[in-house]
Design a protein around this motif. Structure first.
Motif, PDB file in Angstrom:
ATOM      1  N   LEU A   1       0.832  -1.201   0.000  1.00 49.43           N
ATOM      2  CA  LEU A   1       0.000   0.000   0.000  1.00 49.43           C
ATOM      3  C   LEU A   1       0.869   1.254   0.000  1.00 49.43           C
ATOM      4  CD1 LEU A   1      -2.816   1.287   0.156  1.00 49.43           C
ATOM      5  CD2 LEU A   1      -2.643   1.146   2.653  1.00 49.43           C
ATOM      6  N   TYR A   2       1.898   1.258   0.836  1.00 52.43           N
ATOM      7  CA  TYR A   2       2.797   2.408   0.869  1.00 52.43           C
ATOM      8  C   TYR A   2       3.470   2.607  -0.489  1.00 52.43           C
ATOM      9  CZ  TYR A   2       2.650   3.717   5.815  1.00 52.43           C
ATOM     10  OH  TYR A   2       2.256   4.189   7.040  1.00 52.43           O
ATOM     11  N   SER A   3       3.899   1.505  -1.122  1.00 50.44           N
ATOM     12  CA  SER A   3       4.552   1.610  -2.432  1.00 50.44           C
ATOM     13  C   SER A   3       3.616   2.209  -3.466  1.00 50.44           C
ATOM     14  CB  SER A   3       5.035   0.228  -2.895  1.00 50.44           C
ATOM     15  OG  SER A   3       6.034  -0.271  -2.038  1.00 50.44           O
ATOM     16  N   GLU A   4       2.343   1.793  -3.419  1.00 52.92           N
ATOM     17  CA  GLU A   4       1.354   2.351  -4.346  1.00 52.92           C
ATOM     18  C   GLU A   4       1.224   3.860  -4.134  1.00 52.92           C
ATOM     19  OE1 GLU A   4      -2.229   0.220  -3.635  1.00 52.92           O
ATOM     20  OE2 GLU A   4      -1.445  -1.705  -4.356  1.00 52.92           O
ATOM     21  N   TRP A   5       1.248   4.276  -2.883  1.00 54.56           N
ATOM     22  CA  TRP A   5       1.106   5.701  -2.587  1.00 54.56           C
ATOM     23  C   TRP A   5       2.384   6.481  -2.878  1.00 54.56           C
ATOM     24  CZ3 TRP A   5      -2.762   9.048  -0.712  1.00 54.56           C
ATOM     25  CH2 TRP A   5      -4.029   8.470  -0.647  1.00 54.56           C
ATOM     26  N   TYR A   6       3.532   5.830  -2.718  1.00 54.45           N
ATOM     27  CA  TYR A   6       4.785   6.514  -3.078  1.00 54.45           C
ATOM     28  C   TYR A   6       4.762   6.908  -4.549  1.00 54.45           C
ATOM     29  CZ  TYR A   6       6.801   4.756   1.312  1.00 54.45           C
ATOM     30  OH  TYR A   6       7.065   4.482   2.626  1.00 54.45           O
ATOM     31  N   ALA A   7       4.198   6.029  -5.386  1.00 56.01           N
ATOM     32  CA  ALA A   7       4.165   6.293  -6.825  1.00 56.01           C
ATOM     33  C   ALA A   7       3.242   7.456  -7.179  1.00 56.01           C
ATOM     34  CB  ALA A   7       3.714   5.037  -7.575  1.00 56.01           C
ATOM     35  N   LYS A   8       2.357   7.831  -6.259  1.00 60.94           N
ATOM     36  CA  LYS A   8       1.445   8.950  -6.514  1.00 60.94           C
ATOM     37  C   LYS A   8       2.162  10.300  -6.448  1.00 60.94           C
ATOM     38  CE  LYS A   8      -2.540   6.477  -4.521  1.00 60.94           C
ATOM     39  NZ  LYS A   8      -3.382   6.366  -5.727  1.00 60.94           N
ATOM     40  N   LEU A   9       3.360  10.316  -5.858  1.00 57.38           N
ATOM     41  CA  LEU A   9       4.177  11.534  -5.785  1.00 57.38           C
ATOM     42  C   LEU A   9       5.497  11.247  -6.493  1.00 57.38           C
ATOM     43  CD1 LEU A   9       3.546  12.460  -2.050  1.00 57.38           C
ATOM     44  CD2 LEU A   9       2.770  13.794  -4.021  1.00 57.38           C
ATOM     45  N   ALA A  10       5.772  11.979  -7.562  1.00 54.99           N
ATOM     46  CA  ALA A  10       6.979  11.674  -8.339  1.00 54.99           C
ATOM     47  C   ALA A  10       7.556  12.953  -8.933  1.00 54.99           C
ATOM     48  CB  ALA A  10       6.664  10.677  -9.444  1.00 54.99           C
TER      49      ALA A  10
ATOM     50  N   HIS B   1       4.577  15.399  -9.991  1.00 50.10           N
ATOM     51  CA  HIS B   1       3.251  14.811 -10.195  1.00 50.10           C
ATOM     52  C   HIS B   1       2.628  14.463  -8.845  1.00 50.10           C
ATOM     53  CE1 HIS B   1       4.390  14.100 -14.460  1.00 50.10           C
ATOM     54  NE2 HIS B   1       5.567  13.797 -13.939  1.00 50.10           N
ATOM     55  N   GLY B   2       1.324  14.697  -8.750  1.00 49.48           N
ATOM     56  CA  GLY B   2       0.565  14.263  -7.588  1.00 49.48           C
ATOM     57  C   GLY B   2      -0.763  13.690  -8.048  1.00 49.48           C
ATOM     58  N   GLN B   3      -1.087  12.458  -7.630  1.00 51.29           N
ATOM     59  CA  GLN B   3      -2.294  11.780  -8.109  1.00 51.29           C
ATOM     60  C   GLN B   3      -3.203  11.395  -6.954  1.00 51.29           C
ATOM     61  OE1 GLN B   3      -0.883   8.402 -10.335  1.00 51.29           O
ATOM     62  NE2 GLN B   3      -0.560   9.591 -12.197  1.00 51.29           N
ATOM     63  N   LEU B   4      -4.501  11.703  -7.126  1.00 51.48           N
ATOM     64  CA  LEU B   4      -5.528  11.245  -6.185  1.00 51.48           C
ATOM     65  C   LEU B   4      -6.834  11.068  -6.940  1.00 51.48           C
ATOM     66  CD1 LEU B   4      -5.159  12.883  -2.655  1.00 51.48           C
ATOM     67  CD2 LEU B   4      -4.745  10.542  -3.334  1.00 51.48           C
ATOM     68  N   SER B   5      -7.893  10.755  -6.209  1.00 52.73           N
ATOM     69  CA  SER B   5      -9.150  10.340  -6.846  1.00 52.73           C
ATOM     70  C   SER B   5     -10.014  11.506  -7.326  1.00 52.73           C
ATOM     71  CB  SER B   5      -9.963   9.475  -5.879  1.00 52.73           C
ATOM     72  OG  SER B   5     -10.185  10.163  -4.660  1.00 52.73           O
TER      73      SER B   5
END
Length: 376
Positions: free
Chosen positions: A161-170, A187-191
């Motif tokens: 889960l943490y890895s998935e969220w790390y990828a949301k900030l790049a 980049h920042g990704q959310l719903s």
């Protein structure tokens, strides 16, 4: 015309006729199976639309940054420059050797690299993500769904889960041919669009504080090292000065005894001033010299280098490093803005692909039926 040529011509005409019959039969078979094709197309199209409508939305906010201009970190540069005299070397002839020890830490590229390193730091991402409400909800779901699992399995799922969220900030480097990387896209990704904007903007500010703290800490570390160096030099030169003072005092006392014994009260021009116990200045002057040396407390008179060291130490004591100093370690080329369209799912594209897939599937089914029927 020979028999072989006539045979070849007849065979060619028969092959062309057979192909023409097969193509007609193929179109007839497709026409007869049109309901199957239409049904498969509709089913796949509906499934694609349902998926597109129910798939988790991803909205991406982006920003473009580069190294800061001088005015972006003028306060920081001024604070560092205040310490420059402490690092310079002042020679006896009045010339000054300017130290380059502080140069690197005030370069724009140095500050920018600190920011990028902190942006990509997993420790920083973890600390920031842990405060996000959506992440906390997903983490609670993971814990609820893994109650009967082993501790190792729980840790593995949380790590995923943490890895998935790390990828949301790049931070992605923007490379140009033959040049070093000077710009980065963040980049920042959310719903939702608003959440992704606040997510990236919040992390940019969070990392900016971390980068500022590290830049100031670098200055503190270098200054502390210089302070320790000066203190060691002070100790060394102070001991040397004390030794020289004791030596001068002892020589003056012995010379006084010799001059008194010789009855030489006044200065004598015919005596050598370079003798170990010089008595050429006379007993009266030697007595005054002994008195002065006995009361001497200012060791910098004996060792002039102590003047410079004491001055540098006083300057260090007067200067202060402000941990809350405001300055920027990067500059925006394009500041974050709320996205106007989602990154995924691409609903029109998914619907079109569903229709195409359904049509291809229906056609394949009809052709397979036709092939088996023709074989029978």
């Amino acid at each position: 015309m020979s028999k072989s040529e006539l045979s070849n011509r007849v065979n060619a005409e028969n092959l062309s006729y057979d192909d023409e019959i097969d193509l007609k039969e193929l179109f007839i078979a497709l026409w007869k199976g049109k309901l199957t094709i239409i049904a498969c197309t509709l089913v796949c199209a509906v499934m694609a639309v349902v998926y597109a409508l129910n798939a988790k939305q991803v909205w991406t906010t982006e920003a473009l940054i580069t190294s800061p201009q001088v005015n972006d970190f003028a306060n920081y540069q001024r604070m560092v420059s205040d310490f420059q005299p402490v690092f310079d070397v002042y020679q006896d002839d009045g010339t000054v050797l300017v130290s380059e020890r502080l140069d690197d830490i005030i370069l724009p590229d140095t500050l920018f690299s600190i920011y990028i390193q902190q942006f990509e730091s997993r420790a920083n991402k973890k600390a920031f993500i842990a405060e996000n409400a959506e992440f906390q909800r997903e983490l609670s779901e993971v814990k609820a769904n893994t109650q009967d699992s082993t501790e190792e399995e729980i840790r593995d799922r949380e790590a995923e889960l943490y890895s998935e969220w790390y990828a949301k900030l790049a931070a992605t480097p923007v490379k140009s041919s033959g040049q070093e990387v000077e710009q980065y896209t963040l980049h920042g990704q959310l719903s939702t669009g608003n959440d992704s904007y606040e997510f990236l903007n919040g992390y940019i500010n969070f990392v900016a504080e971390k980068a500022r703290a590290i830049a100031v800490a670098n200055v503190s570390s270098i200054v502390a090292s210089k302070r320790s160096e000066i203190m060691q030099q002070q100790t060394l030169f102070t001991e040397q000065a004390r030794g020289r003072l004791l030596n001068e005092r002892a020589q003056a006392k012995y010379a006084l005894e010799i001059a008194t014994a010789a009855g030489l009260d006044a200065p004598q021009q015919n005596l050598n001033s370079q003798d170990l116990f010089a008595i050429n200045i006379g007993a009266n002057a030697l007595a005054a010299k002994v008195k002065v040396l006995d009361n001497l407390t200012e060791l910098s008179i004996i060792e002039p280098k102590l003047h410079q060291l004491n001055a540098k130490f006083d300057l260090l004591s007067a200067l202060a490093i402000d941990p809350n100093l405001a300055f920027n370690t990067f500059q925006f080329i394009e500041a974050p803005e709320k996205p106007i369209s989602r990154t995924s799912p691409k609903r029109p594209l998914i619907a079109v692909l569903g229709v195409l897939l359904g049509g291809m599937l229906g056609t394949a089914i009809v052709l397979i039926r036709y092939a088996f029927a023709k074989k029978d």
